[in-house]
Design a protein around this motif. Structure first.
Motif, PDB file in Angstrom:
ATOM      1  N   ALA A   1       0.833  -1.207   0.000  1.00 35.63           N
ATOM      2  CA  ALA A   1       0.000   0.000   0.000  1.00 35.63           C
ATOM      3  C   ALA A   1       0.860   1.247   0.000  1.00 35.63           C
ATOM      4  O   ALA A   1       0.582   2.227  -0.699  1.00 35.63           O
ATOM      5  CB  ALA A   1      -0.940  -0.022   1.203  1.00 35.63           C
ATOM      6  N   GLU A   2       1.961   1.217   0.802  1.00 37.98           N
ATOM      7  CA  GLU A   2       2.865   2.362   0.849  1.00 37.98           C
ATOM      8  C   GLU A   2       3.540   2.573  -0.500  1.00 37.98           C
ATOM      9  O   GLU A   2       3.661   3.705  -0.988  1.00 37.98           O
ATOM     10  CB  GLU A   2       3.924   2.123   1.937  1.00 37.98           C
ATOM     11  CG  GLU A   2       4.934   3.258   2.087  1.00 37.98           C
ATOM     12  CD  GLU A   2       4.314   4.516   2.685  1.00 37.98           C
ATOM     13  OE1 GLU A   2       4.885   5.597   2.493  1.00 37.98           O
ATOM     14  OE2 GLU A   2       3.246   4.415   3.321  1.00 37.98           O
TER      15      GLU A   2
ATOM     16  N   THR B   1       2.396   1.651  -3.417  1.00 35.57           N
ATOM     17  CA  THR B   1       1.383   2.143  -4.355  1.00 35.57           C
ATOM     18  C   THR B   1       1.177   3.642  -4.210  1.00 35.57           C
ATOM     19  O   THR B   1       1.067   4.383  -5.195  1.00 35.57           O
ATOM     20  CB  THR B   1       0.060   1.405  -4.150  1.00 35.57           C
ATOM     21  OG1 THR B   1       0.276   0.011  -4.298  1.00 35.57           O
ATOM     22  CG2 THR B   1      -0.989   1.869  -5.143  1.00 35.57           C
ATOM     23  N   ASP B   2       1.169   4.114  -2.975  1.00 30.92           N
ATOM     24  CA  ASP B   2       0.994   5.554  -2.744  1.00 30.92           C
ATOM     25  C   ASP B   2       2.164   6.342  -3.308  1.00 30.92           C
ATOM     26  O   ASP B   2       1.986   7.429  -3.895  1.00 30.92           O
ATOM     27  CB  ASP B   2       0.851   5.825  -1.239  1.00 30.92           C
ATOM     28  CG  ASP B   2      -0.469   5.324  -0.688  1.00 30.92           C
ATOM     29  OD1 ASP B   2      -1.380   5.060  -1.505  1.00 30.92           O
ATOM     30  OD2 ASP B   2      -0.592   5.173   0.551  1.00 30.92           O
TER      31      ASP B   2
ATOM     32  N   GLU C   1       1.836   6.320  -7.126  1.00 32.91           N
ATOM     33  CA  GLU C   1       0.682   7.136  -7.523  1.00 32.91           C
ATOM     34  C   GLU C   1       1.004   8.612  -7.411  1.00 32.91           C
ATOM     35  O   GLU C   1       0.670   9.413  -8.306  1.00 32.91           O
ATOM     36  CB  GLU C   1      -0.514   6.770  -6.653  1.00 32.91           C
ATOM     37  CG  GLU C   1      -1.809   7.424  -7.108  1.00 32.91           C
ATOM     38  CD  GLU C   1      -2.986   6.982  -6.254  1.00 32.91           C
ATOM     39  OE1 GLU C   1      -3.977   6.495  -6.834  1.00 32.91           O
ATOM     40  OE2 GLU C   1      -2.911   7.121  -5.031  1.00 32.91           O
ATOM     41  N   LYS C   2       1.672   8.995  -6.337  1.00 36.18           N
ATOM     42  CA  LYS C   2       2.027  10.394  -6.155  1.00 36.18           C
ATOM     43  C   LYS C   2       2.987  10.859  -7.253  1.00 36.18           C
ATOM     44  O   LYS C   2       2.840  11.956  -7.810  1.00 36.18           O
ATOM     45  CB  LYS C   2       2.663  10.591  -4.779  1.00 36.18           C
ATOM     46  CG  LYS C   2       3.080  12.041  -4.503  1.00 36.18           C
ATOM     47  CD  LYS C   2       3.709  12.174  -3.140  1.00 36.18           C
ATOM     48  CE  LYS C   2       4.162  13.620  -2.874  1.00 36.18           C
ATOM     49  NZ  LYS C   2       4.815  13.779  -1.566  1.00 36.18           N
TER      50      LYS C   2
ATOM     51  N   LYS D   1      -7.082  13.115  -5.009  1.00 31.07           N
ATOM     52  CA  LYS D   1      -5.713  12.618  -4.858  1.00 31.07           C
ATOM     53  C   LYS D   1      -4.735  13.767  -4.675  1.00 31.07           C
ATOM     54  O   LYS D   1      -3.730  13.642  -3.945  1.00 31.07           O
ATOM     55  CB  LYS D   1      -5.344  11.777  -6.082  1.00 31.07           C
ATOM     56  CG  LYS D   1      -6.165  10.486  -6.194  1.00 31.07           C
ATOM     57  CD  LYS D   1      -5.744   9.636  -7.368  1.00 31.07           C
ATOM     58  CE  LYS D   1      -6.621   8.400  -7.469  1.00 31.07           C
ATOM     59  NZ  LYS D   1      -6.452   7.518  -6.285  1.00 31.07           N
TER      60      LYS D   1
ATOM     61  N   LYS E   1      -4.994  14.591  -1.187  1.00 35.89           N
ATOM     62  CA  LYS E   1      -4.416  13.514  -0.374  1.00 35.89           C
ATOM     63  C   LYS E   1      -2.899  13.652  -0.253  1.00 35.89           C
ATOM     64  O   LYS E   1      -2.326  13.435   0.825  1.00 35.89           O
ATOM     65  CB  LYS E   1      -4.777  12.176  -1.012  1.00 35.89           C
ATOM     66  CG  LYS E   1      -4.118  10.973  -0.354  1.00 35.89           C
ATOM     67  CD  LYS E   1      -4.497   9.691  -1.085  1.00 35.89           C
ATOM     68  CE  LYS E   1      -3.777   8.473  -0.497  1.00 35.89           C
ATOM     69  NZ  LYS E   1      -4.122   7.228  -1.220  1.00 35.89           N
ATOM     70  N   TYR E   2      -2.241  14.039  -1.382  1.00 38.25           N
ATOM     71  CA  TYR E   2      -0.777  14.109  -1.374  1.00 38.25           C
ATOM     72  C   TYR E   2      -0.256  15.532  -1.179  1.00 38.25           C
ATOM     73  O   TYR E   2       0.942  15.779  -1.354  1.00 38.25           O
ATOM     74  CB  TYR E   2      -0.228  13.538  -2.681  1.00 38.25           C
ATOM     75  CG  TYR E   2      -0.568  12.087  -2.889  1.00 38.25           C
ATOM     76  CD1 TYR E   2      -0.125  11.110  -1.988  1.00 38.25           C
ATOM     77  CD2 TYR E   2      -1.354  11.682  -3.950  1.00 38.25           C
ATOM     78  CE1 TYR E   2      -0.451   9.782  -2.160  1.00 38.25           C
ATOM     79  CE2 TYR E   2      -1.680  10.350  -4.127  1.00 38.25           C
ATOM     80  CZ  TYR E   2      -1.232   9.396  -3.223  1.00 38.25           C
ATOM     81  OH  TYR E   2      -1.556   8.072  -3.402  1.00 38.25           O
TER      82      TYR E   2
END
Length: 474
Positions: A421-422, A424-425, A428-429, A460, A463-464
């Motif tokens: 998950a980390e 992927t983040d 994605e960022k 998103k 989120k980032y």
């Protein structure tokens, strides 16, 4: 004529005519006279002595008149004979076509008159219609000649219009007496910076800076008469383009005209002409694909290298199409390229994939340059084949060392699910940051590039912590 004869004419009576003179009078009064019975037998034929085109027709006497008429004229004669046989009269003339021999026939208009004591003899007074028929034929031939001349004129006019539209040379027709524009082609309209409607009928002198009509027309005439003199230098008033004018004098339908060929004046002619030839050779023979488009991305021309990448047979097959048709992401990539090139003047090393005519895809890097010519702005795309670099590049999304180190530190202190998950983040960022950077913070274009809705992209970004960037780009 005696006074007694004059009284006959004034009272409406006919004076007595000697028998020996009657035949001569009848023959003179008509071109041809025929005496027939009600059955159609020819009793006598008289031909006007001054009208010998028929020749001698004495051999008609004793024959049936139907034998010397064409088939289409016989029903007309039968109708007349039936009418007179029934005791009726008819003053209406009849046109009959005579035929005597294989290739000899002539039309005659006859009037019928009943004569003789018992009225069973008819006198046919005829007027030869051949002069009228010949005049009609001449009129028809003249009409046909006019039609042919008209069609020829239309053909020449069409050729002139096509040549005028297709030629790259700018030319203007000017009336010598009036000094006004008689005709102008599209190339001259573009060079002078005016529409055809604005130029037609306007004084040619007003299209150039500091020119007076009379003096300018005199200068054109003087230059047209002297082939050794230099072209006339001038500056187009609307487009501010320095030009040189080469006039040629001629006449059309008696009207004196001047054909003015207008060429833009080249600055730095020796260097410019050599550089132009070099750039043309580079465009045609260069290894990188080069495409010229209008500001909307519609292809104006392309070189052979681009045709090879796009699997296109010839330039005409790609002209008029959007460059986005050859990009895998289509309008998304094209919008990013066009907007950035238009905004900042250029865009470098945009990585994407090119799709050929038959679906083959190839990795490319595209650089775009905006040519801000006020009259004809365009965008130049230089497309380089990057497929050979794919093998040496590491697959997947490039991740920074700090990001990789932070992920590796999670091993042993977090579960695999949390580590994925980390990771992927982090990826994605990075993808969102790259898309925002490529689109110059145009979030609508970035959302299309990432395949997200605009609302999802905002979520998103929040989120980032990427919403704080300057400019919305919306």
């Amino acid at each position: 004529m005696t006074s007694r004869g004059a009284k006959y004419w004034s009272s409406g009576a006919i004076p007595l005519i000697a028998p020996e003179m009657l035949g001569e009078i009848i023959a003179t009064a008509s071109d041809i006279s025929i005496v027939i019975s009600l059955e159609g037998k020819i009793l006598s034929v008289l031909v006007n002595a001054g009208h010998r085109a028929h020749g001698q027709l004495d051999h008609w006497e004793g024959r049936d008149i139907r034998d010397v008429l064409t088939e289409d004229s016989q029903p007309k004669l039968e109708a007349k004979l039936t009418l007179f046989a029934g005791g009726s009269e008819s003053a209406k003339p009849v046109e009959l076509n005579h035929s005597d021999g294989e290739n000899w026939d002539f039309p005659v208009r006859y009037s019928f008159h009943r004569i003789g004591p018992d009225g069973r003899v008819l006198l046919m007074l005829g007027r030869d219609l051949r002069p009228i028929a010949e005049m009609q034929m001449q009129l028809i031939e003249a009409q046909m000649a006019l039609e042919r001349d008209y069609e020829t004129q239309r053909e020449y006019d069409t050729r002139y219009r096509v040549l005028s539209e297709a030629t790259r040379d700018a030319f203007v027709f000017v009336g010598t007496r009036s000094g006004r524009v008689v005709d102008v082609n599209p190339a001259a309209c573009a060079l002078l910076g005016a529409s055809r409607n604005d130029l037609m009928g306007s004084p040619i002198a007003q299209e150039f800076e500091g020119r007076r009509r009379a003096e300018f027309v005199e200068a054109l005439n003087a230059r047209a008469l002297d082939d050794t003199s230099e072209p006339i230098q001038a500056e187009a008033r609307r487009s501010r383009t320095p030009v040189k004018i080469v006039p040629t004098a001629f006449r059309a339908a008696g009207e004196p005209l001047i054909l003015c060929r207008i060429d833009p004046t080249e600055t730095g002619e020796s260097v410019g002409s050599g550089m132009s030839e070099t750039l043309t050779a580079f465009f045609n023979e260069g290894v990188d694909a080069i495409v010229f488009t209008d500001p909307d991305g519609v292809i104006l021309t392309a070189n052979e290298s681009f045709l090879g990448l796009a699997d296109a047979p010839q330039v005409s097959s790609v002209k008029g199409r959007s460059l986005g048709d050859y990009l895998v992401r289509g309008g998304v990539d094209l919008r990013v390229l066009v907007e950035n090139a238009t905004r900042s003047g250029q865009m470098r090393m945009f990585a994407t994939k090119l799709a050929g005519e038959y679906g083959a895809q190839i990795s490319v890097e595209i650089s775009a340059t905006y040519l801000s010519d006020q009259a004809h702005p365009s965008i130049v795309f230089v497309i380089r084949d990057a497929s050979r670099l794919e093998g040496v590049r590491r697959p997947g999304v490039a991740v920074s060392d700090d990001a990789m180190r932070s992920v590796m530190e999670l091993v042993g202190s977090a579960t695999l699910k949390d580590i994925v998950a980390e990771t992927t983040d982090v990826v994605e960022k990075m993808c969102i940051e790259t898309a925002v950077e490529l689109t110059r913070n145009n979030r609508v274009a970035a959302a299309e590039m990432l395949g997200l809705s605009r609302q999802s992209l905002y979520v998103k970004l929040r989120k980032y912590g990427l919403l704080s960037r300057d400019g919305s780009g919306d």
